[in-house]
Scaffold this motif. Structure first.
Motif: not given
Length: 90
Positions: A33, A83-84, A86-87, A90
């Protein structure tokens, strides 16, 4: 008189390009981040450095702003992908 250029060390290289390069290299050592935010800033400063160079070619070598753009762009895209994944995973 401040015109956005340094006069010591790197002669008249654009200050925005130098700071952008420092931020881009620094973003390599940050978590996802933080790296995303710092590399975004490096891209903006790299673009400002390129614009300054086009207006006034005496504002130093082009490789400084290009390096800030390339490194900052690489870090930004790679961290955005991570990040994409990982999110979305979920």
């Amino acid at each position: 008189m401040t015109d956005g250029r340094t006069t010591s060390g790197w002669r008249s290289t654009s200050l925005a390009a130098i700071i952008g390069l420092i931020l881009a290299v620094g973003s390599l050592f940050l978590p996802a981040t933080g790296a995303l935010a710092v590399s975004g800033g490096a891209i903006v400063l790299g673009v400002l450095g390129r614009r300054q160079l086009k207006r006034d070619p005496s504002t130093g070598p082009a490789w400084v702003s290009l390096a800030a753009l390339i490194i900052g762009g690489f870090v930004f895209v790679s961290q955005a992908i991570i990040l994409a994944i990982v999110y979305v995973g979920r």
